[in-house]
Design a protein around this motif. Sequence first.
Motif, short mmCIF file in Angstrom:
data_model
loop_
_atom_site.label_atom_id
_atom_site.label_comp_id
_atom_site.label_asym_id
_atom_site.label_seq_id
_atom_site.Cartn_x
_atom_site.Cartn_y
_atom_site.Cartn_z
N LEU A 1 0.84 -1.21 0.00
CA LEU A 1 0.00 0.00 0.00
C LEU A 1 0.87 1.25 0.00
N VAL A 2 1.91 1.23 0.84
CA VAL A 2 2.78 2.39 0.94
C VAL A 2 3.51 2.64 -0.38
N SER A 3 3.98 1.56 -1.03
CA SER A 3 4.71 1.84 -2.28
C SER A 3 3.74 2.33 -3.36
N TYR A 4 2.50 1.83 -3.36
CA TYR A 4 1.49 2.35 -4.30
C TYR A 4 1.21 3.83 -4.04
N LEU A 5 0.98 4.17 -2.77
CA LEU A 5 0.59 5.55 -2.44
C LEU A 5 1.78 6.51 -2.51
N LEU B 1 -12.65 -0.74 5.97
CA LEU B 1 -12.88 -0.47 7.39
C LEU B 1 -11.66 -0.89 8.21
N VAL B 2 -10.97 0.10 8.77
CA VAL B 2 -9.88 -0.19 9.71
C VAL B 2 -10.22 0.57 10.96
N ARG B 3 -9.69 0.21 12.07
CA ARG B 3 -10.04 0.91 13.30
C ARG B 3 -8.87 1.80 13.71
N GLY B 4 -9.17 2.80 14.53
CA GLY B 4 -8.15 3.77 14.90
C GLY B 4 -7.22 3.30 16.00
N LEU B 5 -7.33 2.05 16.37
CA LEU B 5 -6.50 1.54 17.45
C LEU B 5 -5.70 0.36 16.91
N ASP B 6 -4.46 0.29 17.33
CA ASP B 6 -3.53 -0.70 16.75
C ASP B 6 -3.82 -2.15 17.09
N TYR B 7 -4.56 -2.38 18.19
CA TYR B 7 -4.59 -3.75 18.69
C TYR B 7 -5.53 -4.69 17.95
N TYR B 8 -6.31 -4.19 17.00
CA TYR B 8 -7.26 -5.06 16.34
C TYR B 8 -6.63 -5.98 15.30
N GLY B 9 -7.18 -7.20 15.17
CA GLY B 9 -6.80 -8.15 14.13
C GLY B 9 -8.03 -9.00 13.83
N LYS B 10 -8.03 -9.69 12.70
CA LYS B 10 -9.22 -10.44 12.28
C LYS B 10 -10.46 -9.53 12.24
N LEU C 1 -2.39 12.89 -2.55
CA LEU C 1 -3.00 12.58 -1.25
C LEU C 1 -3.30 13.85 -0.46
N ASP C 2 -4.36 13.80 0.38
CA ASP C 2 -4.62 14.92 1.28
C ASP C 2 -3.51 14.97 2.34
N GLU C 3 -3.46 16.09 3.02
CA GLU C 3 -2.35 16.37 3.92
C GLU C 3 -2.24 15.33 5.05
N ASP C 4 -3.40 15.03 5.65
CA ASP C 4 -3.44 14.04 6.74
C ASP C 4 -2.90 12.69 6.27
N SER C 5 -3.32 12.30 5.07
CA SER C 5 -2.92 11.00 4.54
C SER C 5 -1.43 10.97 4.22
N GLN C 6 -0.91 12.12 3.77
CA GLN C 6 0.54 12.19 3.50
C GLN C 6 1.32 11.91 4.77
N ARG C 7 0.83 12.50 5.86
CA ARG C 7 1.51 12.31 7.14
C ARG C 7 1.39 10.84 7.58
N ARG C 8 0.20 10.29 7.36
CA ARG C 8 -0.05 8.91 7.80
C ARG C 8 0.73 7.88 7.00
N ASN D 1 0.99 5.76 10.02
CA ASN D 1 -0.09 4.78 10.18
C ASN D 1 -0.86 4.63 8.86
N PRO D 2 -0.20 4.01 7.84
CA PRO D 2 -0.77 4.00 6.48
C PRO D 2 -2.15 3.36 6.39
N LEU D 3 -2.45 2.38 7.26
CA LEU D 3 -3.76 1.73 7.18
C LEU D 3 -4.90 2.73 7.36
N ARG D 4 -4.65 3.75 8.20
CA ARG D 4 -5.69 4.74 8.46
C ARG D 4 -6.04 5.55 7.22
#
Length: 433
Positions: A188-192, A264-273, A199-206, A210-213
Amino acid sequence: MNRPAKTKVEKIQAVRGMNDLLPEDSPAWQYLEALVADVVQRYAYREIRFPILDQTELFKRSIGEVTDIVEKEMYTFLDRNELSLTLRPEGTASCVRACEQHGLLYNQVQRLWYMGPMFRYEKPQKGRLRQFHQIGVEAFGIETADIDAELLVVTARLWEELGISDAVTLQLNTLGTSDDRKRFKADLVSYLDARKDQLDEDSQRRLATNPLRILDSKNSDTQALLNDAPSLMDYIDADSLAHFEQLKTLLDAAGIAYEINPRLVRGLDYYGKTVFEWVTTRLGAQGTVCAGGRYDGLVEQLGGRPVPAVGFAMGIERLVLLLQELDVLPVALSQSIDAYFICDGDVTVESLKMAEQIRSQIPWLRLQVHCGGGKFKRQMKKAVDSGASIALVLNEDGAASGSLTLKYLSQEKEQTTLPLQEAISLMQAEINE
Ligand code: ATP
Ligand code: MG
């Protein structure tokens, strides 16, 4: 006497983004809180309470250093002993901390719920506050998808009982394992990265943090760019996919509709599945009323032995807004009283005794006793304004003989004076529970 000139004292206002709940609104909250507590307890979830603050390190380690919450939203301060503390921005981390500390997790199943204020330094707006309230539900010790399904069944029943089923939809996704996400993130990062200027400013920073966000960016250009980006679903391992399939089968069997949202991704790192959100279109931009997912790695990440877990939290403010918006709050929520007790003359002692006797015998009666003295006429006006259907008048004669006068405020009916016991029986018959 010479008085010093009065200086005007400035009034202190509440902290921005932290609301007072006024008496006129509290019945809606009490109704919602009681209903949720009742529903989850019917599914054998038990309440846990933990402090509203914990050591800062707990939230950093669980929610993740590069998440919005930890980067810029936490209320963190040093206590008098220079220990860094943080007002809880969510409940799961503290819940895990408490369970681990008291040995509730290893080799055990726990179904738990909690409720209370959470704190995030966000930009206050409708449905987004700095002190807000959540009801959280967590299930520990079960790795199979039946428990993921159970949590969604609980919420669906809750929406049903609240009367908001038609206004909420379930979005579902799977985040796979942390390995899956690592491989996906790299692609994803190499594509983006190659299209960074779009990209919008927030997404550039992410992109760096935190690219998933970026997947749930609200920016439409960014969303368009993502249409041709690698899709997380193509990176999910067989075990997570099977888990996801099983969950879908169970939801179908339960008659719960869902939409698969691969972004759909969540804003917290601990999620999986499993991850999910219940969303509504009725509240404007703040449309997620309940969100959660699986976090099998968190307990270990916080120093415990591995324990599978899944949970969700719902936002009370947003749910109350939705109940109001849809006009589905029960009419009987008003807190008007049934009877107003008037003290006519020097009868304070007898009034107190009689009112307590009435309350013992008619426990459901909402009875307000006039306090602070004053003329009969003024008290009578208060009784009428209170919305009570009966005024109970005790005068000095009545105090001496043990009798009480019932005056009807909401119907044309002669007043009547009776010995206390008979007055109680009459009230029991006339005022319905
Ligand atoms: P959002 O995307 O709306 O910021 P979130 O992903 O940060 O939500 P969670 O941490 O999953 O939210 O919290 C679960 C629920 O708590 C949300 O779905 C929402 O209903 C509520 N919530 C979260 N933050 C706030 C807030 N600042 N004010 C009011 N409610 C909130
Ligand atoms: Mg948020």
